[in-house]
Design an enzyme around this catalytic site. Structure first.
Site: not given
Length: 415
Positions: A21, A167
């Site tokens: 990305i 996370y």
């Protein structure tokens, strides 16, 4: 998204821009003639992931931009400070910062070692804060200052914490930087926003994590780069403090044909939703299951006694090719009506499947209720969906666990 030239001459500092990305955003801005600082760790080719800061820089310049490749580990304060200094010396300032660098480990609390915990928090949260802190003095001098974090909306649904709290905390740290800095630097006319994908985005890193075929129900990185471009072209004072979703940004910009972004156009309406969005876990599974199969292949839920037959089928499929491609030993802790412990040695020829504890230390242990277990192996439930929704628990080597999808593919037509 057609380039308008609004970013011509602007200097954009992008972390993690050597691939995925980050690189896609860099290439989009380069088409305007922007200056791109490629701030990433990869100076030498990675054995499994393509691209370095130098190959990315070459692509950026071929696309019409100017590039400055910088070896940067966002955990290293001196490396970040040096890269920012070099960027300012070469291009005269910094107009835009993209905090894209990130680390991921989708492990539950007991299976998250502290080295991995520290890695995620030091790259995601601390790295975002550090790079922003170092760039802000120069952003204050720009007349078109933006910070864009590739991070999710702050969704407080406990589901998004329960399966991988370490996370989630690390990614939400990036989003909290948006929440705080947007207000803190509003009077300095620095826009601070977050951008997150609606669906899974196919990158080389994702393929390495989940295995081949992960592109089937994913979108291309270009949907994120087009959405980022639309955001970065806005006047900072008119667009700050937002948690933006890629397809919503594009639709607001008048782009209604999103099929162009699907890796497999035929699956454009059957895409896997990304984490942290307002999608009920049950709906997430239904969505993915529908997308993972033609309706004609769907079968009723497994009946009692099917688990043993399933493992017999697995054993009958063993081959040198499967052993070579998989290279792992698994334990399956089956719960519910057909509870039991099973193992599959797909590492040592000729391979072995049996009931009970594995005689060889397992690389990964998969825990699942029997009613979902059969659905997963017969293709009605994608492993990624089962994992995301908590129906599948994995301990051990996550990457090796995801390699089981190849074996599942071979079972679909036999169950």
């Amino acid at each position: 998204m057609i380039n308008t030239g609004k970013l011509a001459g602007r200097t954009i500092f992008i972390t993690g821009a050597s691939r995925g990305i980050g690189k896609a955003i860099a290439l989009k801005a380069a088409q305007d003639g922007a200056n791109i600082v490629v701030a990433a760790k990869t100076a030498e080719p990675h054995p499994k992931l393509p691209g370095t800061i130098y190959t990315a820089a070459a692509e950026i310049e071929a696309a019409g931009g100017k590039a400055l490749p910088c070896v940067v580990d966002v955990r290293d304060e001196n490396a970040v400070r040096s890269a920012v200094k070099n960027a300012v010396e070469k291009f005269g300032g910094i107009d835009i910062l993209i905090n894209n660098a990130s680390a991921i480990s989708l492990t539950p609390t007991e299976q998250t070692d502290m080295k991995r915990y520290d890695l995620m928090h030091n790259i995601n949260t601390r790295g975002t804060f550090l790079v922003s802190k170092e760039c802000i003095p120069y952003l204050k001098k720009s007349n078109h200052a933006h910070i864009l974090n590739i991070s999710p909306p702050l969704n407080m649904n406990p589901h998004w914490f329960s399966n991988h709290v370490a996370y989630t905390m690390a990614k939400y740290g990036m989003s909290m930087c948006v929440l705080g800095m947007a207000r803190e630097f509003k009077n300095d006319n620095i826009a601070v926003n977050a951008l997150w994908p609606r669906t899974a985005i196919f990158t080389a890193a994702m393929e390495m994590l989940t295995g081949e075929g992960s592109d089937q129900f994913s979108r291309k990185p270009e949907i994120m780069s087009d959405a980022a471009y639309a955001v970065l072209c806005k006047e900072p004072k008119n667009c700050t403090g937002n948690f933006l979703i890629d397809d919503e940004v594009l639709q607001a910009a008048g782009i209604t044909d999103l099929k162009q972004y699907a890796c497999v156009p035929e699956n454009a309406d059957k895409l896997m939703p990304d984490f942290f969005l307002d999608v009920a876990p049950e709906k997430l599974v239904e969505f993915a299951a529908e997308g993972s199969h033609a309706a004609s292949l769907k079968k009723p839920a497994a009946a009692s006694g099917k688990i043993e037959g399933l493992f017999q089928k697995i054993e009958s499929l063993l081959s040198d090719e499967i052993i070579k491609k998989t290279g792992a030993v698994y334990e399956f802790n089956v719960k519910g009506e057909e509870a039991g412990l099973w193992f599959a040695d797909l590492k040592n020829n000729p391979g072995k499947v049996g009931k009970g504890k594995s005689p060889i230390t397992a690389d990964a242990t998969l825990t699942m209720d029997s009613k979902h277990f059969f659905d997963m192996f017969s293709g009605k439930l994608k492993p990624a969906s089962a994992f995301m929704t908590g129906k599948l628990k994995i301990s051990g080597d996550l990457q090796k666990a995801m390699k089981l999808e190849k074996l599942m593919g071979g079972l679909k037509s036999k169950l």
